[in-house]
Scaffold this motif. Structure first.
Motif, short mmCIF file in Angstrom:
data_model
loop_
_atom_site.label_atom_id
_atom_site.label_comp_id
_atom_site.label_asym_id
_atom_site.label_seq_id
_atom_site.Cartn_x
_atom_site.Cartn_y
_atom_site.Cartn_z
N UNK A 105 60.35 57.95 91.70
CA UNK A 105 59.09 57.23 91.88
C UNK A 105 58.98 56.08 90.89
N UNK A 106 58.87 54.85 91.45
CA UNK A 106 58.65 53.67 90.63
C UNK A 106 59.86 53.17 89.87
N UNK A 107 61.03 53.75 90.09
CA UNK A 107 62.22 53.37 89.33
C UNK A 107 63.41 53.13 90.25
N UNK A 108 64.28 52.21 89.88
CA UNK A 108 65.52 52.01 90.64
C UNK A 108 66.47 53.16 90.41
N UNK A 109 67.33 53.40 91.38
CA UNK A 109 68.30 54.49 91.25
C UNK A 109 69.38 54.32 92.30
N UNK A 110 70.51 54.94 92.05
CA UNK A 110 71.57 55.03 93.05
C UNK A 110 71.02 55.83 94.24
N UNK A 111 71.45 55.51 95.45
CA UNK A 111 70.93 56.18 96.63
C UNK A 111 72.07 56.70 97.50
N UNK A 112 71.72 57.60 98.39
CA UNK A 112 72.66 58.11 99.40
C UNK A 112 72.14 57.67 100.76
N UNK A 113 73.04 57.26 101.64
CA UNK A 113 72.62 56.81 102.96
C UNK A 113 72.56 57.96 103.96
N UNK A 114 73.07 59.13 103.59
CA UNK A 114 72.98 60.29 104.46
C UNK A 114 72.99 61.54 103.60
N UNK A 115 72.52 62.65 104.16
CA UNK A 115 72.52 63.90 103.42
C UNK A 115 73.93 64.44 103.23
N UNK A 116 74.88 63.96 104.05
CA UNK A 116 76.24 64.47 103.97
C UNK A 116 77.03 63.90 102.81
N UNK A 117 76.67 62.69 102.33
CA UNK A 117 77.51 62.06 101.31
C UNK A 117 77.14 62.48 99.89
N UNK A 118 76.06 63.23 99.71
CA UNK A 118 75.68 63.66 98.37
C UNK A 118 74.90 64.97 98.46
N UNK A 119 74.89 65.70 97.34
CA UNK A 119 74.11 66.92 97.26
C UNK A 119 73.43 66.96 95.89
N UNK A 120 72.23 67.52 95.86
CA UNK A 120 71.41 67.49 94.65
C UNK A 120 71.04 68.88 94.20
N UNK A 121 71.12 69.10 92.89
CA UNK A 121 70.64 70.31 92.24
C UNK A 121 69.41 69.95 91.42
N UNK A 122 68.33 70.69 91.62
CA UNK A 122 67.13 70.52 90.81
C UNK A 122 66.87 71.81 90.05
N UNK A 123 66.93 71.74 88.72
CA UNK A 123 66.61 72.88 87.86
C UNK A 123 65.16 72.78 87.42
N UNK A 124 64.44 73.88 87.49
CA UNK A 124 63.06 73.93 86.99
C UNK A 124 63.05 74.67 85.67
N UNK A 125 62.57 74.00 84.61
CA UNK A 125 62.47 74.58 83.27
C UNK A 125 61.00 74.56 82.85
N UNK A 126 60.59 75.55 82.04
CA UNK A 126 59.18 75.61 81.68
C UNK A 126 59.00 76.14 80.26
N UNK A 127 58.05 75.55 79.56
CA UNK A 127 57.60 76.06 78.27
C UNK A 127 56.27 76.77 78.51
N UNK A 128 56.29 78.09 78.40
CA UNK A 128 55.11 78.88 78.77
C UNK A 128 53.91 78.57 77.88
N UNK A 129 54.13 78.28 76.61
CA UNK A 129 53.02 78.07 75.69
C UNK A 129 52.22 76.82 76.04
N UNK A 130 52.91 75.71 76.25
CA UNK A 130 52.23 74.43 76.49
C UNK A 130 51.97 74.15 77.95
N UNK A 131 52.74 74.79 78.83
CA UNK A 131 52.64 74.46 80.25
C UNK A 131 53.51 73.29 80.65
N UNK A 132 54.32 72.79 79.72
CA UNK A 132 55.23 71.70 80.08
C UNK A 132 56.30 72.23 81.04
N UNK A 133 56.45 71.55 82.17
CA UNK A 133 57.50 71.86 83.14
C UNK A 133 58.41 70.65 83.26
N UNK A 134 59.71 70.88 83.22
CA UNK A 134 60.68 69.79 83.34
C UNK A 134 61.61 70.11 84.51
#
Length: 720
Positions: A105-134
């Motif tokens: 969002x709002x930033x330039x980045x490398x792109x893929x033209x199809x779902x077949x040419x790239x695959x993405x992993x998204x890890x969800x991390x969290x600090x329980x005390x502050x509520x920060x999620x990365x």
């Protein structure tokens, strides 16, 4: 499948054609396990990390480390909580694996033209005390040995958070016997390759200037000692961002190396309210087992085809003439048309009107912001001039510097608060100009309306977008006190928003990025503008180093290179038109001088250069680059371009100074097919030689005479 997850061991294996990147969840922390040559996927993976060993955080190879809870190396992020503490501890919560690559969002980045040419992993991390999620995003491309990384920080808590540091990527490598390679310089000396061995402690390259800068480029590589163009392991990071950045390699006491890159945390603090998110720029990480050349070609293909966008991405770029060094501010319609007419007669395709066409711009001390034609110089205005140029069967281009404002301008007199400034403080002028506050929507809207009005009424097909100074007194009267340390980044985000609007609305215009030459030559700008004016220094000898170094990361299709007059305006050197042409034809080709001053003999040379470049430009701009001889290691330079099918190639050789009784020289080529025979046409040369011989024994070089000599060789595979 490019990403495999083993649930029992919590191992993620990202795999491309020739590379593996492996991470593992250890005690809730994402830990780095491997980055290198491709490993086999297996149904029975064992842990890549010694779980019975010392698992203290200061020894654990981490993927997104924090500070304050046991790891004393430099962290990837740091957040200030509402109570003033800075302690957070991100733990793994879950993950997603999906095809393709999401936009940032709002930033330039490398792109893929199809779902077949790239695959993405998204890890969800969290600090329980502050509520920060990365959320850590990793994308691997099937046919590029690259991993892209970014982080999105979300405040899932109930109180505000202050983001003090948010890097894009961090990797702990289990070795320190590495050289650090980066690009350094200054105005008129950009892109110089520097290399030094790592030692204990940290080595940082950075910009604190608000832009990526002439001085250091947002790129860093770690290479094995002795690694060259064709051999040796290389690990590298390139940041898709145009503002202040930091890249760091830190060798710890246990001889592992933490390599990271991202937004510069210096003078940065972002207020994150509950429910808000902060997105980091993207880091592009390339691994090569076969030296710097293979690393560069991975960046080149990826940036040329999956970072650059629009109709101009795959098109041949026009040969241009720019009037700047030919006239500077002193010109009339008649003078400009005469240069364009001379260019048309020589076969040049585009005329670019540079600085001085607007306001009362007789020098660089006034009028930035007053984007209306100066009718003293151009009585018929821009449209009349453009029509006269187009009548010569040439395209028309225009220079603008829309991020700047002159104190001596109507715009500044009407809106003195529109520049970056801090109330009550001195406003530092550089080049007699200030910087517009692009964090403000009203300022961006004014520039959008002004430029879109010109682009809609003037038949312009090329825009040179300049930016001639760094950011000082970085403040905005429209933002509250708690957001003042956000303004530098908000400036870049505002610039990206404006560029997205203009390039989307006017897709036919070829935009060229410029910042006093290469002061903002970075991947972020490549997303909007497929080419960059590489340096204001047009001297052919200096350009050998500038273009060679810049090619370490950036494709030739992005490198603007022009022939200028001699004595050269930057260094006063006299070089032959032949060498100036050969150096400039190794990029996006053009001329920057008064063509009407050429002799008849020079006109014939230029006509031939233009003719030849039209034949070779698709190979230069879209082919694979191989660097053969480095100008940083002696008085000779050479590089070559090879087509994808390896049936066509083009080689350039340059020698700066002549020597008596010089030895017979052979130029060892690269990238050819060893089983093909190649017909060679060049300086006093016409022969047919096998590809393996050309690569292992070399191409005999002709006896060149005099200083500043060059030779070009064209190779085509012949049918057996």
């Amino acid at each position: 499948m490019a990403i495999q997850y083993n649930e029992s061991e919590q191992i993620f294996h990202l795999q491309s054609e020739n590379m593996s990147y492996i991470l593992q969840i250890v005690n809730g922390y994402p830990a780095h396990a491997y980055w290198g040559q491709k490993l086999r996927l297996t149904d029975r993976p064992r842990s890549y990390i010694n779980l019975s060993g010392n698992l203290a955080l200061d020894r654990l190879p981490q993927e997104y480390p924090q500070y304050g809870s046991g790891d004393f190396r430099h962290p990837a992020y740091q957040v200030r909580l509402e109570d003033g503490s800075r302690i957070t501890e991100l733990k793994y919560q879950g993950h997603r694996i999906f095809g393709g690559k999401p936009k940032l969002e709002g930033l330039p980045a490398v792109y893929a033209e199809s779902e077949e040419e790239a695959e993405t992993l998204e890890l969800e991390l969290r600090d329980e005390y502050s509520g920060l999620t990365v959320y850590l995003n990793y994308t691997v491309f099937q046919h590029a040995d690259a991993v892209t990384r970014s982080a999105r920080l979300v405040n899932s808590g109930t109180g505000p958070l202050g983001v003090m540091r948010a890097l894009s990527a961090s990797v702990d490598l289990p070795r320190s016997d590495l050289d650090m390679i980066y690009l350094a310089g200054t105005w008129a000396r950009e892109g110089h390759l520097e290399r030094r061995p790592l030692g204990s402690g940290g080595t940082v390259i950075e910009s604190r200037r608000g832009v990526s800068g002439h001085q250091l480029n947002p790129f860093v590589a770690l290479a094995e000692p002795g690694a060259g163009e064709e051999h040796g392991e290389v690990y590298s990071m390139s940041l898709v961002y145009s503002g202040s950045f930091a890249a760091q390699a830190e060798v710890d006491p246990f001889r592992s190396t933490r390599l990271s890159i991202g937004l510069n945390p210096f003078d940065f603090h972002w207020v994150l309210k509950p429910g808000e998110a902060f997105q980091t720029p993207e880091a592009v990480m390339v691994y090569s087992p076969a030296g710097l050349g293979a690393m560069s070609r991975t960046y080149h293909r990826l940036y040329r085809t999956r970072l650059s966008r629009g109709v101009h991405r795959d098109r041949e770029r026009p040969i241009l003439v720019n009037n700047w060094e030919g006239t500077y501010f002193d010109f009339t319609t008649e003078k400009i048309v005469s240069i364009a007419k001379a260019g048309a007669e020589l076969g040049i395709e585009l005329f670019v009107l540079d600085d001085g066409w607007f306001g009362k711009r007789d020098n660089d001390r006034s009028s930035l912001g007053d984007w209306t034609p100066d009718l003293r110089k151009l009585p018929g205005g821009l449209t009349d001039l453009a029509d006269q140029v187009k009548a010569l069967d040439m395209q028309f281009g225009l220079w603008v510097e829309p991020e700047m404002i002159s104190p001596d301008s109507e715009l500044y007199r009407q809106h003195p608060d529109w520049c970056l400034h801090v109330e009550g403080r001195r406003r530092t002028e550089a080049r007699w100009q200030l910087v517009l506050d692009y964090s403000r929507a009203d300022v961006r809207e004014y520039i959008y309306q002004t430029l879109s009005g010109i682009f809609s009424t003037v038949p312009v097909s090329y825009i040179k977008w300049d930016m001639n100074r760094y950011l000082t007194e970085i403040g905005s009267v429209q933002s509250p006190p708690e957001q003042q340390a956000e303004i530098a980044h908000r400036y870049v985000l505002g610039l990206y928003e404006l560029l997205e609007r203009l390039t989307s609305e006017f897709p036919h215009i070829l935009f060229e990025n410029c910042s006093s030459g290469g002061g903002r030559f970075d991947p972020g700008m490549m997303y909007y503008m497929p080419q960059t004016w590489t340096s204001d220094n047009t001297d052919a000898v200096e350009r050998l180093k500038i273009q060679y170094g810049t090619s370490l990361v950036y494709p030739v299709s992005s490198i603007g290179a022009h022939v200028s007059a001699v004595p050269n305006h930057q260094v006063g050197r006299m070089t032959p038109l032949k060498m100036r042409g050969d150096v400039a034809m190794s990029g996006n080709f053009g001329y920057e001088l008064d063509l009407t001053q050429f002799t008849d003999e020079e006109k014939e040379i230029v006509k031939e250069q233009v003719r030849v470049y039209k034949e070779i430009r698709s190979l230069v701009q879209q082919g694979d680059l191989y660097r053969l001889l480095s100008p940083f290691e002696g008085g000779e330079s050479a590089w070559m371009f090879v087509s994808a099918d390896r049936k066509e190639a083009l080689a350039f050789y340059f020698r700066v100074l002549a020597e008596p009784n010089a030895p017979e020289r052979r130029l060892r080529l690269q990238g050819l097919h060893p089983d093909y025979d190649y017909r060679i046409e060049g300086e006093s040369t016409e022969d047919v030689l096998p590809g393996d011989r050309l690569m292992r024994i070399g191409l005999p070089l002709p006896g060149l005479k005099g200083d500043y000599a060059s030779a070009m060789f064209r190779l085509k595979a012949v049918e057996n």
